[in-house]
Motif scaffolding. Structure first.
Motif, PDB file in Angstrom:
ATOM      1  N   PRO A 218      -5.422 -33.344  96.798  1.00 47.44           N
ATOM      2  CA  PRO A 218      -5.310 -34.146  95.384  1.00 47.44           C
ATOM      3  C   PRO A 218      -5.325 -35.584  96.119  1.00 47.44           C
ATOM      4  O   PRO A 218      -5.387 -36.257  95.450  1.00 47.44           O
ATOM      5  CB  PRO A 218      -3.873 -33.932  95.137  1.00 47.44           C
ATOM      6  CG  PRO A 218      -2.638 -34.267  96.567  1.00 47.44           C
ATOM      7  CD  PRO A 218      -3.947 -33.161  97.797  1.00 47.44           C
ATOM      8  N   MET A 219      -6.095 -35.992  97.314  1.00 43.65           N
ATOM      9  CA  MET A 219      -6.398 -37.455  97.952  1.00 43.65           C
ATOM     10  C   MET A 219      -7.270 -38.037  97.980  1.00 43.65           C
ATOM     11  O   MET A 219      -7.951 -39.367  97.993  1.00 43.65           O
ATOM     12  CB  MET A 219      -4.940 -37.932  98.897  1.00 43.65           C
ATOM     13  CG  MET A 219      -3.433 -37.324  98.204  1.00 43.65           C
ATOM     14  SD  MET A 219      -2.554 -39.041  97.438  1.00 43.65           S
ATOM     15  CE  MET A 219      -2.876 -40.400  98.321  1.00 43.65           C
ATOM     16  N   LEU A 220      -8.147 -37.040  98.214  1.00 46.81           N
ATOM     17  CA  LEU A 220      -9.029 -37.366  99.442  1.00 46.81           C
ATOM     18  C   LEU A 220     -10.340 -36.916  98.383  1.00 46.81           C
ATOM     19  O   LEU A 220      -9.850 -36.072  98.352  1.00 46.81           O
ATOM     20  CB  LEU A 220      -9.145 -37.932 100.408  1.00 46.81           C
ATOM     21  CG  LEU A 220      -8.542 -38.502 101.767  1.00 46.81           C
ATOM     22  CD1 LEU A 220      -8.505 -38.399 103.064  1.00 46.81           C
ATOM     23  CD2 LEU A 220      -8.749 -40.017 100.973  1.00 46.81           C
ATOM     24  N   THR A 221     -11.436 -37.406  98.399  1.00 46.78           N
ATOM     25  CA  THR A 221     -12.986 -36.858  97.819  1.00 46.78           C
ATOM     26  C   THR A 221     -13.964 -36.689  98.910  1.00 46.78           C
ATOM     27  O   THR A 221     -13.756 -38.333 100.167  1.00 46.78           O
ATOM     28  CB  THR A 221     -13.113 -37.332  96.573  1.00 46.78           C
ATOM     29  OG1 THR A 221     -14.076 -38.967  97.268  1.00 46.78           O
ATOM     30  CG2 THR A 221     -12.085 -37.275  95.813  1.00 46.78           C
ATOM     31  N   ASN A 222     -14.736 -36.493  99.647  1.00 44.40           N
ATOM     32  CA  ASN A 222     -16.148 -36.078 100.366  1.00 44.40           C
ATOM     33  C   ASN A 222     -16.920 -37.244  99.921  1.00 44.40           C
ATOM     34  O   ASN A 222     -16.916 -38.275 101.068  1.00 44.40           O
ATOM     35  CB  ASN A 222     -17.059 -34.741 100.792  1.00 44.40           C
ATOM     36  CG  ASN A 222     -16.350 -33.733 100.959  1.00 44.40           C
ATOM     37  OD1 ASN A 222     -15.541 -34.302 102.249  1.00 44.40           O
ATOM     38  ND2 ASN A 222     -15.639 -32.929 100.525  1.00 44.40           N
ATOM     39  N   ASP A 223     -17.191 -37.155  98.883  1.00 41.64           N
ATOM     40  CA  ASP A 223     -17.872 -39.266  98.183  1.00 41.64           C
ATOM     41  C   ASP A 223     -17.204 -40.112  98.461  1.00 41.64           C
ATOM     42  O   ASP A 223     -18.088 -41.492  98.858  1.00 41.64           O
ATOM     43  CB  ASP A 223     -18.022 -38.937  96.326  1.00 41.64           C
ATOM     44  CG  ASP A 223     -19.223 -37.495  96.457  1.00 41.64           C
ATOM     45  OD1 ASP A 223     -19.662 -37.260  96.771  1.00 41.64           O
ATOM     46  OD2 ASP A 223     -18.916 -37.508  95.320  1.00 41.64           O
ATOM     47  N   TYR A 224     -15.846 -39.970  98.775  1.00 38.29           N
ATOM     48  CA  TYR A 224     -15.120 -41.521  99.353  1.00 38.29           C
ATOM     49  C   TYR A 224     -15.452 -41.572 100.597  1.00 38.29           C
ATOM     50  O   TYR A 224     -15.971 -42.983 101.135  1.00 38.29           O
ATOM     51  CB  TYR A 224     -13.655 -41.492  98.471  1.00 38.29           C
ATOM     52  CG  TYR A 224     -12.950 -42.413  99.502  1.00 38.29           C
ATOM     53  CD1 TYR A 224     -13.055 -44.319  98.960  1.00 38.29           C
ATOM     54  CD2 TYR A 224     -12.250 -41.806 100.449  1.00 38.29           C
ATOM     55  CE1 TYR A 224     -12.608 -44.893  99.330  1.00 38.29           C
ATOM     56  CE2 TYR A 224     -11.314 -43.057 100.997  1.00 38.29           C
ATOM     57  CZ  TYR A 224     -11.350 -44.652 100.335  1.00 38.29           C
ATOM     58  OH  TYR A 224     -11.042 -45.289 101.210  1.00 38.29           O
TER      59      TYR A 224
END
Length: 318
Positions: A218-224
């Protein structure tokens, strides 16, 4: 709960319990906040980065549990820093050097003091915070140089290396480990212990959780994370242990305490690090918190308090 220990008092634990209705309601109330933070961590343009930095500054002001704490800002040769000290009577023999997270792109004193104040309360130790320079304005190895500058300040004050614990979350966990690799490369004495909360140890992104948990984090994305890697490393070798500490030699490392949430894409970063540390015969304890997300320790929930208390017991038992 399953566990295996190495050596005495160290090892692997999965922490789980049955949430009460009240706790489940409380976690549901946090979902909008978590969704907003995920949106922030999805942004990769300049405007998104500024929003992230502003959001973290605001979060620090709103969430930091400063009751019973002294906050004393100063600077280390121009680098913003601060002490957080419990107001209650306590020994100043030991200190924690705290490295904040933020993907190397954001974070500062106000953000760092959320967890730093919790650690000060749980241990009675004085905690030193500092603002390392951020990417993309400054890339590797600037951040590591700033962490080393904060370490040298503690040595200048008369703290022996064996009296200093280095702690960090996410990118700060990376810097905690990278600092220790760097100190060993320089032939210097190492910290008393390391505390890493959801550390980002592998910037190559090779861990299985990067794919397996992408939909439930719910917090991190791979794009980020990919954008943060580009901004931080600027083409530097991602397997350099000072960039991705997972790939370093851990022989002779001090005891390490790891915590990670079950539902985060950086889950593998802690699992693989734990394996590498045990292979190197380093005393290491890993706690996997069931149903939890990246840096859940920051949030006003029961499990966050339990997790920080666990860190406190670990340090006080050393």
């Amino acid at each position: 709960m399953s566990s295996r220990w190495f050596p005495e008092g160290f090892g692997f634990k999965v922490l789980q319990d049955k949430a009460t209705d009240k706790e489940q309601m409380g976690e549901k109330k946090l979902q909008p906040i978590m969704a907003a933070l995920r949106n922030v961590h999805s942004a990769i343009d300049d405007m998104g980065l500024e929003r992230q930095r502003q959001a973290q500054r605001l979060l620090g002001k709103l969430v930091s549990p400063m009751l019973g704490m002294q906050y004393q800002p100063f600077d280390i040769d121009g680098m913003p820093a601060a002490w957080i000290r419990p107001e209650r009577g306590h020994s100043r023999k030991n200190a924690i050097l705290y490295c904040h997270g933020g993907g190397f792109l954001s974070g500062g004193l106000s953000y760092a003091r959320i967890l730093a104040s919790k650690l000060a309360s749980a241990t009675g130790f004085d905690v030193l915070l500092f603002e390392y320079r951020l990417a993309p304005e400054f890339s590797f190895p600037t951040q590591l140089e700033d962490v080393l500058r904060a370490w040298d300040h503690l040595m200048y004050l008369g703290y022996g290396a064996g009296r200093v614990v280095v702690a960090g979350e996410s990118a700060g966990g990376n810097l905690t480990l990278a600092l220790t690799h760097k100190l060993r490369q320089q032939g210097r004495k190492l910290p008393r212990a390391l505390i890493c909360m959801s550390p980002w140890t592998d910037l190559t992104g090779s861990g299985e959780s990067r794919k397996e948990r992408a939909e439930i984090d719910p917090m991190l994305t791979n794009d980020y994370l990919a954008s943060a890697v580009r901004a931080y490393t600027r083409g530097h070798d991602l397997k350099d242990p000072l960039v991705s500490p997972l790939f370093g030699d851990f022989t002779g490392f001090p005891p390490v305490f790891l915590q990670v949430g079950e539902n985060e894409i950086l889950y593998s970063d802690s699992i693989l690090l734990h394996e590498r540390l045990l292979q190197a015969q380093v005393p290491c304890r890993l706690e996997v918190w069931e149903g939890m997300w990246h840096l859940f320790q920051m949030f006003p929930i029961k499990k966050a308090g339990e997790a920080v208390s666990s860190i406190g017991r670990f340090l006080l038992d050393l």
